[in-house]
Write an enzyme that holds these catalytic residues in place. Structure first.
Site, PDB file in Angstrom:
ATOM      1  N   ASN A 113      -2.503  15.240   6.364  1.00  0.00           N
ATOM      2  CA  ASN A 113      -3.530  15.270   5.176  1.00  0.00           C
ATOM      3  C   ASN A 113      -2.194  15.331   4.322  1.00  0.00           C
ATOM      4  OD1 ASN A 113      -4.706  15.664   7.587  1.00  0.00           O
ATOM      5  ND2 ASN A 113      -4.582  17.900   6.965  1.00  0.00           N
TER       6      ASN A 113
ATOM      7  N   HIS B   1       2.298  11.479   4.431  1.00  0.00           N
ATOM      8  CA  HIS B   1       1.001  10.762   4.253  1.00  0.00           C
ATOM      9  C   HIS B   1       1.324  10.247   2.959  1.00  0.00           C
ATOM     10  CE1 HIS B   1      -0.493   9.591   8.865  1.00  0.00           C
ATOM     11  NE2 HIS B   1       0.848   9.047   8.667  1.00  0.00           N
TER      12      HIS B   1
END
Ligand code: OAD
Length: 235
Positions: free
Chosen positions: A98, A115
């Site tokens: 997330n 990410h």
């Protein structure tokens, strides 16, 4: 659930992988499934370098909408459970796909953000990274003090993950004896490899997801429940 409680009580080295599903009950949309972001937007129009070079204003407007949505919500009981486990348990690693920063807002301190993070920007020219909580900019795309164009610090499709973060995540998966996978469709690699890495290294792997995933059958225990329901059952 009883088995998972027992595993959590007995096991010493814990690693956790979270995905968009852990933030769903906070009000952050997931990417896939009903109401998922990738149902209304084609990722290649938003989440890749070609899209940014073609239309940086469109890409920035999309991320600013996401930022506004995330700024308006709060971490939920599942984020708080993981923050508590970090302080209570000596050997604990949190890995997340997330970019919303909700784990940090819940109090987690050490987070492997595979990410990236929507609250960080990066300059295309000088690579400078900056914490940036702006929800509006005087101009789009925003500019770095060096004059370069600034982008969100997010790993887009076709881009490499930070090798240090990936290596630390891999090591945690290989070295843990209990691996929890919460709220991920287990479709995006290399993150989706981590539960299998843990399993092959001998750990028990518990999946928490209201829907089955490609990993469900391999999991040691697959709990068909929502993240908050799980956190409340763990109290
Ligand atoms: P997805 O949107 O692919 O999957 C979300 C998962 O969460 C699904 O399996 C749902 O069943 C599950 N879910 C939904 N509500 C839940 C709840 N309340 N509790 C627990 N689980 C729930 O999201 P990710 O797996 O995180 O990449 O997607 C992986 C990557 O694909 C993202 O990091 C993003 C995306 O493209 C980037 O932006 C770089």
């Amino acid at each position: 659930m009883e088995r998972v409680k027992r595993l959590l009580a007995e096991r010493k080295r814990i690693a956790v992988l979270t995905g968009a599903g852990i933030s769903a009950e906070s009000g952050v949309p997931t990417f896939r499934g009903a109401g998922g972001l990738w149902r209304n937007y084609r990722p290649e129009e938003i989440a890749c370098m070609e899209a940014f070079l073609r239309d940086p204003v469109l890409v920035w407007e999309w991320y600013l909408e996401r930022k506004k949505g995330i700024a308006a919500v709060a971490p939920n009981a599942a984020h708080h459970l993981l923050a508590r486990l970090e302080t209570e348990r000596g050997d604990f690693t949190l890995i997340t796909q997330n970019v919303d920063g909700l784990h940090g807002r819940a109090g987690s301190r050490s987070i492997l953000e595979l990410h990236g993070n929507i609250w960080i920007t990066r300059c295309l020219a000088c690579e400078r990274q900056a914490r940036d909580e702006s929800l509006v900019y005087p101009e789009l795309p925003p500019k770095c003090p060096c004059g370069g164009t600034v982008r969100p610090h997010i790993v887009w499709f076709g881009e490499m993950l930070d090798p240090d973060i990936l290596q630390a995540s891999w090591a945690a998966a290989e070295g843990c004896d209990l691996f929890l996978v919460i709220g991920t469709s287990a479709l995006v690699y290399p993150a989706a490899s981590l539960p299998r890495v843990a399993l092959e290294a001998g750990a028990s792997v518990v999946e928490i997801n209201p829907e089955p995933t490609p990993f469900s059958e391999a999991a040691t225990v697959s709990l068909r429940m929502k993240a908050v329901e799980f956190a409340e059952a763990m109290q």
